[in-house]
Design a protein around this motif. Sequence first.
Motif, PDB file in Angstrom:
ATOM      1  N   LEU A   1       0.842  -1.295  -0.077  1.00  0.00           N
ATOM      2  CA  LEU A   1      -0.042  -0.074   0.075  1.00  0.00           C
ATOM      3  C   LEU A   1       0.845   1.278  -0.032  1.00  0.00           C
ATOM      4  CD1 LEU A   1      -2.824  -0.959   2.642  1.00  0.00           C
ATOM      5  CD2 LEU A   1      -2.909  -1.401   0.011  1.00  0.00           C
ATOM      6  N   GLY A   2       0.508   2.052  -0.651  1.00  0.00           N
ATOM      7  CA  GLY A   2       1.311   3.323  -0.895  1.00  0.00           C
ATOM      8  C   GLY A   2       2.168   3.456  -1.993  1.00  0.00           C
ATOM      9  N   LYS A   3       2.235   2.275  -2.534  1.00  0.00           N
ATOM     10  CA  LYS A   3       3.285   2.252  -3.752  1.00  0.00           C
ATOM     11  C   LYS A   3       2.533   2.641  -5.126  1.00  0.00           C
ATOM     12  CE  LYS A   3       6.366  -0.911  -1.532  1.00  0.00           C
ATOM     13  NZ  LYS A   3       7.224  -2.382  -1.756  1.00  0.00           N
ATOM     14  N   THR A   4       3.303   2.632  -6.238  1.00  0.00           N
ATOM     15  CA  THR A   4       2.782   3.069  -7.524  1.00  0.00           C
ATOM     16  C   THR A   4       3.140   2.150  -8.566  1.00  0.00           C
ATOM     17  OG1 THR A   4       2.801   5.669  -6.947  1.00  0.00           O
ATOM     18  CG2 THR A   4       2.804   4.963  -9.330  1.00  0.00           C
ATOM     19  N   THR A   5       2.401   1.612  -9.406  1.00  0.00           N
ATOM     20  CA  THR A   5       2.550   0.732 -10.533  1.00  0.00           C
ATOM     21  C   THR A   5       3.273   1.509 -11.573  1.00  0.00           C
ATOM     22  OG1 THR A   5       0.500   1.258 -11.976  1.00  0.00           O
ATOM     23  CG2 THR A   5       0.344  -0.258  -9.841  1.00  0.00           C
ATOM     24  N   PRO A   6       3.812   0.624 -12.471  1.00  0.00           N
ATOM     25  CA  PRO A   6       4.759   1.196 -13.713  1.00  0.00           C
ATOM     26  C   PRO A   6       3.766   2.107 -14.464  1.00  0.00           C
ATOM     27  CG  PRO A   6       5.513  -1.237 -13.436  1.00  0.00           C
ATOM     28  CD  PRO A   6       4.150  -0.947 -12.311  1.00  0.00           C
ATOM     29  N   LYS A   7       2.569   1.659 -14.401  1.00  0.00           N
ATOM     30  CA  LYS A   7       1.567   2.581 -15.290  1.00  0.00           C
ATOM     31  C   LYS A   7       1.089   3.846 -14.603  1.00  0.00           C
ATOM     32  CE  LYS A   7      -0.493  -0.831 -18.180  1.00  0.00           C
ATOM     33  NZ  LYS A   7      -1.937  -1.342 -18.756  1.00  0.00           N
ATOM     34  N   GLY A   8       1.718   3.988 -13.291  1.00  0.00           N
ATOM     35  CA  GLY A   8       1.491   5.379 -12.417  1.00  0.00           C
ATOM     36  C   GLY A   8       0.122   5.254 -11.530  1.00  0.00           C
ATOM     37  N   VAL A   9      -0.519   3.989 -11.342  1.00  0.00           N
ATOM     38  CA  VAL A   9      -1.371   3.803 -10.544  1.00  0.00           C
ATOM     39  C   VAL A   9      -1.021   3.789  -9.048  1.00  0.00           C
ATOM     40  CG1 VAL A   9      -3.530   2.421  -9.993  1.00  0.00           C
ATOM     41  CG2 VAL A   9      -2.765   2.645 -12.358  1.00  0.00           C
TER      42      VAL A   9
ATOM     43  N   PHE B   1       4.742  -8.518 -10.454  1.00  0.00           N
ATOM     44  CA  PHE B   1       3.916  -7.060 -10.184  1.00  0.00           C
ATOM     45  C   PHE B   1       4.384  -6.414  -9.033  1.00  0.00           C
ATOM     46  CE2 PHE B   1       0.011  -5.350  -8.261  1.00  0.00           C
ATOM     47  CZ  PHE B   1      -0.012  -4.296  -9.143  1.00  0.00           C
ATOM     48  N   CYS B   2       4.784  -7.165  -7.979  1.00  0.00           N
ATOM     49  CA  CYS B   2       4.921  -6.516  -6.630  1.00  0.00           C
ATOM     50  C   CYS B   2       6.499  -5.847  -6.501  1.00  0.00           C
ATOM     51  CB  CYS B   2       5.065  -7.626  -5.489  1.00  0.00           C
ATOM     52  SG  CYS B   2       3.309  -8.147  -4.968  1.00  0.00           S
ATOM     53  N   ALA B   3       7.278  -6.788  -7.241  1.00  0.00           N
ATOM     54  CA  ALA B   3       8.665  -6.120  -7.814  1.00  0.00           C
ATOM     55  C   ALA B   3       8.794  -4.923  -8.492  1.00  0.00           C
ATOM     56  CB  ALA B   3       9.509  -7.343  -8.153  1.00  0.00           C
ATOM     57  N   SER B   4       7.707  -4.836  -9.292  1.00  0.00           N
ATOM     58  CA  SER B   4       7.677  -3.569 -10.255  1.00  0.00           C
ATOM     59  C   SER B   4       7.138  -2.382  -9.479  1.00  0.00           C
ATOM     60  CB  SER B   4       6.777  -3.933 -11.457  1.00  0.00           C
ATOM     61  OG  SER B   4       5.112  -3.779 -11.156  1.00  0.00           O
ATOM     62  N   LEU B   5       6.394  -2.439  -8.365  1.00  0.00           N
ATOM     63  CA  LEU B   5       5.802  -1.386  -7.689  1.00  0.00           C
ATOM     64  C   LEU B   5       7.036  -0.393  -7.009  1.00  0.00           C
ATOM     65  CD1 LEU B   5       2.952  -3.128  -5.580  1.00  0.00           C
ATOM     66  CD2 LEU B   5       3.017  -1.854  -7.950  1.00  0.00           C
ATOM     67  N   MET B   6       6.616   0.944  -7.345  1.00  0.00           N
ATOM     68  CA  MET B   6       7.635   1.834  -6.735  1.00  0.00           C
ATOM     69  C   MET B   6       7.185   2.678  -5.535  1.00  0.00           C
ATOM     70  SD  MET B   6       8.372   3.279 -10.688  1.00  0.00           S
ATOM     71  CE  MET B   6       6.734   3.411 -11.125  1.00  0.00           C
ATOM     72  N   ALA B   7       8.057   2.839  -4.517  1.00  0.00           N
ATOM     73  CA  ALA B   7       7.699   3.544  -3.388  1.00  0.00           C
ATOM     74  C   ALA B   7       7.492   4.917  -3.517  1.00  0.00           C
ATOM     75  CB  ALA B   7       8.801   3.507  -2.609  1.00  0.00           C
TER      76      ALA B   7
ATOM     77  N   ALA C   1      -5.401  -3.427 -10.513  1.00  0.00           N
ATOM     78  CA  ALA C   1      -4.022  -3.009 -10.943  1.00  0.00           C
ATOM     79  C   ALA C   1      -3.277  -4.498 -11.480  1.00  0.00           C
ATOM     80  CB  ALA C   1      -3.004  -2.301 -10.276  1.00  0.00           C
ATOM     81  N   LEU C   2      -3.490  -5.524 -10.433  1.00  0.00           N
ATOM     82  CA  LEU C   2      -3.101  -6.787 -10.794  1.00  0.00           C
ATOM     83  C   LEU C   2      -3.636  -7.638 -12.192  1.00  0.00           C
ATOM     84  CD1 LEU C   2      -1.087  -9.298 -10.095  1.00  0.00           C
ATOM     85  CD2 LEU C   2      -2.875  -9.972  -8.664  1.00  0.00           C
ATOM     86  N   LEU C   3      -4.912  -7.367 -12.318  1.00  0.00           N
ATOM     87  CA  LEU C   3      -5.753  -7.778 -13.352  1.00  0.00           C
ATOM     88  C   LEU C   3      -5.216  -6.864 -14.457  1.00  0.00           C
ATOM     89  CD1 LEU C   3      -7.757  -9.598 -14.682  1.00  0.00           C
ATOM     90  CD2 LEU C   3      -9.507  -7.972 -14.073  1.00  0.00           C
ATOM     91  N   ASP C   4      -5.146  -5.443 -14.562  1.00  0.00           N
ATOM     92  CA  ASP C   4      -4.906  -4.852 -15.520  1.00  0.00           C
ATOM     93  C   ASP C   4      -3.337  -4.876 -16.240  1.00  0.00           C
ATOM     94  OD1 ASP C   4      -5.200  -2.456 -17.429  1.00  0.00           O
ATOM     95  OD2 ASP C   4      -3.726  -1.362 -15.935  1.00  0.00           O
ATOM     96  N   GLU C   5      -2.360  -5.233 -15.241  1.00  0.00           N
ATOM     97  CA  GLU C   5      -0.959  -5.204 -15.598  1.00  0.00           C
ATOM     98  C   GLU C   5      -0.567  -6.394 -15.980  1.00  0.00           C
ATOM     99  OE1 GLU C   5       1.653  -2.527 -13.940  1.00  0.00           O
ATOM    100  OE2 GLU C   5       0.302  -0.819 -13.659  1.00  0.00           O
ATOM    101  N   LYS C   6      -0.938  -7.595 -15.117  1.00  0.00           N
ATOM    102  CA  LYS C   6      -0.492  -8.885 -15.151  1.00  0.00           C
ATOM    103  C   LYS C   6      -1.628  -9.936 -15.507  1.00  0.00           C
ATOM    104  CE  LYS C   6       3.987  -7.693 -14.235  1.00  0.00           C
ATOM    105  NZ  LYS C   6       4.914  -7.945 -15.173  1.00  0.00           N
ATOM    106  N   LEU C   7      -2.806  -9.465 -15.615  1.00  0.00           N
ATOM    107  CA  LEU C   7      -3.811 -10.263 -16.166  1.00  0.00           C
ATOM    108  C   LEU C   7      -4.207 -11.461 -15.193  1.00  0.00           C
ATOM    109  CD1 LEU C   7      -3.136 -10.649 -20.074  1.00  0.00           C
ATOM    110  CD2 LEU C   7      -4.669  -8.941 -18.647  1.00  0.00           C
ATOM    111  N   VAL C   8      -4.038 -11.375 -13.887  1.00  0.00           N
ATOM    112  CA  VAL C   8      -4.416 -12.247 -12.639  1.00  0.00           C
ATOM    113  C   VAL C   8      -5.576 -11.645 -12.129  1.00  0.00           C
ATOM    114  CG1 VAL C   8      -3.363 -13.527 -10.632  1.00  0.00           C
ATOM    115  CG2 VAL C   8      -1.740 -13.244 -12.591  1.00  0.00           C
ATOM    116  N   ALA C   9      -6.540 -12.414 -11.873  1.00  0.00           N
ATOM    117  CA  ALA C   9      -7.750 -12.045 -11.170  1.00  0.00           C
ATOM    118  C   ALA C   9      -7.889 -12.729 -10.076  1.00  0.00           C
ATOM    119  CB  ALA C   9      -9.049 -12.510 -12.107  1.00  0.00           C
ATOM    120  N   VAL C  10      -7.949 -11.679  -9.108  1.00  0.00           N
ATOM    121  CA  VAL C  10      -8.092 -12.312  -7.469  1.00  0.00           C
ATOM    122  C   VAL C  10      -9.271 -11.373  -6.912  1.00  0.00           C
ATOM    123  CG1 VAL C  10      -5.650 -12.990  -7.344  1.00  0.00           C
ATOM    124  CG2 VAL C  10      -6.394 -10.538  -6.543  1.00  0.00           C
TER     125      VAL C  10
END
Length: 403
Positions: A336-344, A397-403, A355-364
């Motif tokens: 929480l508080g991090k940002t995706t490569p797409k800026g979300v 996906f988690c590794a790609s997130l930026m603080a 974001a996980l579904l949008d960027e990595k196509l995994v539905a949870v």
Amino acid sequence: MSAALLSPRMSLVKPSPTLAITDNAKALKAKGMDVIALAQGEPDMDTPANICEAAIKAIRGGQTRYTAVNGTVELKRAIARKFLRDHGMTIAPDDVIVCTGGKQVLFNALVATIGEGDEVLIPAPYWVSYPDMVVLAGGKSVSVECDATVDFKLTPELLAKAITPRTKWLILNSPSNPTGSVYTEGDLKALGQVLIAHPNVLVMVDDMYEKLLFDGAKFFTLAQVVPEIADRVLTVNGVSKAYCMTGWRIGYGHGPSWLIGAMSAIQSQSTSNPSSISQAAALEALDGPQDFIAAHNVIFERRRDMVVKLLNECEGITCLKPQGAFYVYPSCAGVLGKTTPKGVKINSDFDFANALLDEKLVAVVPGSAFGLAPYFRISYATSDDILKDACQRIKAFCASLMA
């Protein structure tokens, strides 16, 4: 104009998040995208052949007419045998109702008993349908938060604090959907001591996943462990999960005769009897060979171990190891508080799932749908290869997130 014609109660009812996410994933798949859907709680094994053959035999034998509203005598007797075999409980077949899935058992009971101002205690995280069923029955859903520090299980202290003069029902689910947590014999006895002191509180026990257990865990049901309150316990079960019969739509409940009678009256004016063919199949499921369940559990336990291990290797994710069902309920608090490569910006478990579904196509399914955030639910009722791929995508996906 059309919305104005609906009951005001409909504004309080939410569509099932699980089904909505599953439908979204299917829509993306239909567009040719490589989506992995881990949202729906459904075994990936086929219904055993002997059960299917029993249904075919019933069709050929002309068992295609109406049955008794609340189930055939033969099936209700088989359910009574099941209670004796599995729980050492002697019950009367007349105190059993068979419905079109476990959902209808729960709904019939709530409609039959809820009055204006009545409250229903629901430990959170909870199955997504419980609160909406309470609202539709005219009651008030009261969530009791049970976080990871108590293994997502209701404690006697939390229960005693939550009960009020307006409490009509407590709903207990073990093994749990969404967490897989299992109430031990000691857990149930301790809760039972609180309930003994509150004789006006009814208890709805959802045992749908009772046979999906790991690590040598043993299953106990409340009326078995605390017989002093059995006269106000509705025990709900079905053939969907353990017998891989989700589409057959057979659930059943056992409870006091006054309640079963009222539920049967409601069913007589709504759906009438469940499918005669599905009832014949359920009869074979309960009375036929049971050895395949243990074989399936070996598969589920292996998948659980793999998924828990891989999720705990993901940056910002922590996952407890459950003892039952086929779900895990990991925390995503660390992202929480991090940002995706797409800026979300990830501000919630809902943001994480989207974001996980949008960027990595995994539905949870986000934990907020189950009443406790920030978590998400994964169903591992799918193949090892798919689960490995999904966990690798979550890790990336988690590794790609930026603080």
